[in-house]
Design an enzyme around this catalytic site. Sequence first.
Site, short mmCIF file in Angstrom:
data_model
loop_
_atom_site.label_atom_id
_atom_site.label_comp_id
_atom_site.label_asym_id
_atom_site.label_seq_id
_atom_site.Cartn_x
_atom_site.Cartn_y
_atom_site.Cartn_z
N CYS A 109 -18.88 -10.13 -22.84
CA CYS A 109 -19.05 -10.92 -24.07
C CYS A 109 -17.93 -10.48 -24.99
O CYS A 109 -18.01 -9.41 -25.60
CB CYS A 109 -20.41 -10.67 -24.72
SG CYS A 109 -20.57 -11.56 -26.28
N CYS A 112 -18.90 -10.45 -28.94
CA CYS A 112 -20.05 -9.74 -29.48
C CYS A 112 -20.48 -8.79 -28.38
O CYS A 112 -19.67 -8.05 -27.85
CB CYS A 112 -21.10 -10.81 -29.82
SG CYS A 112 -22.59 -10.20 -30.55
N SER A 113 -21.72 -8.82 -27.98
CA SER A 113 -22.18 -8.01 -26.85
C SER A 113 -23.37 -8.70 -26.22
O SER A 113 -24.34 -8.04 -25.84
CB SER A 113 -22.55 -6.61 -27.31
OG SER A 113 -21.46 -6.01 -27.94
N CYS A 114 -23.31 -10.01 -26.10
CA CYS A 114 -24.42 -10.76 -25.55
C CYS A 114 -24.69 -10.30 -24.13
O CYS A 114 -23.76 -10.10 -23.35
CB CYS A 114 -24.11 -12.25 -25.59
SG CYS A 114 -23.88 -12.84 -27.27
#
Lengths: 207, 104
Positions: A109, A112-114
């Site tokens: 991601c 972000c850090s999905c």
Amino acid sequence: MSDDHQHHHDHDAPLPDTVLRVKALESLLVEKGLVDPATLDVLIDTYENKVGPRNGARVVARAWVDDAYRRRLLDDATKAIAEFGFMGRQSEHMVVLENTPKQHNMVVCTLCSCYPWAVLGLPPVWYKSAPYRARAVMDPRGVLREFGVELDPDVEIRVWDSTAEIRYLVLPRRPDGSEGMDEAALAELVTRDSMIGVGLARSPGAA
Amino acid sequence: MNGAHDLGGMHGFGPIEREVDEPVFHAEWERRCFAITVAAGFLGRWNIDMSRYARERMEPGEYLRSSYYEHWLHGLQILLVEQGLLTEDEIAARMAELAAERGG
């Protein structure tokens, strides 16, 4: 400063005031009745102790032994994963990517850090780190090498950039030598990294 | 909107550092930050796009210097204030009280 930046880990000393700010927000939210302290305890216990990559491993092992399930999973992952009761936050729209002898899938991601919480739990620090987010899309083969994975040069690597809505789970290839194993034993071969696509499933006997 | 969060393809960050047997949380404040953020989300006052946009509004230098849950904390405060659930002043006042307690 540059030295400090280069060696910054996600869990290094927080910025000044961070710890105080967390305490201040929590105490104000509880005081105003906006959050329930019991809910906080349940959330922490759930994501620290209950939900994690063992969930995803069960899904993968089922897909390896049950071809009808594998097809359901590739067709509508959210629904097929829900057959295990795994659903909810950060996994509302799941897509499963199947590795084949010709194609290897890897998930990142960049923005972000999905991450698919319901099947993998909360993401590890490296997944959320700037180096992984920056390099996965630019040099996936180099990143894989760093993780100890050397793919044949003619295997195509596809990198999937998660979004706020769509979360990916890689279906790794079933390892050679696992033919006689049952679903529970197979699940033990499925690592978290193999479901992100930065690793392969373990070989039987390699522990 | 691009910004410091838009990291795909950026050069110069060096190797990926991994931790063996990594714990889910590395400090108590991370646990609390995670839980209050998710629980406040249950209020239904914002969606995931609003949460992300709030985190992305962190000053770029600070974004790169800080960690994941610090991004969350920054975003949570913005949302709480913008939605009128808390004010900057009461947060600052509570932080000062807590600091005084700790000091004394």
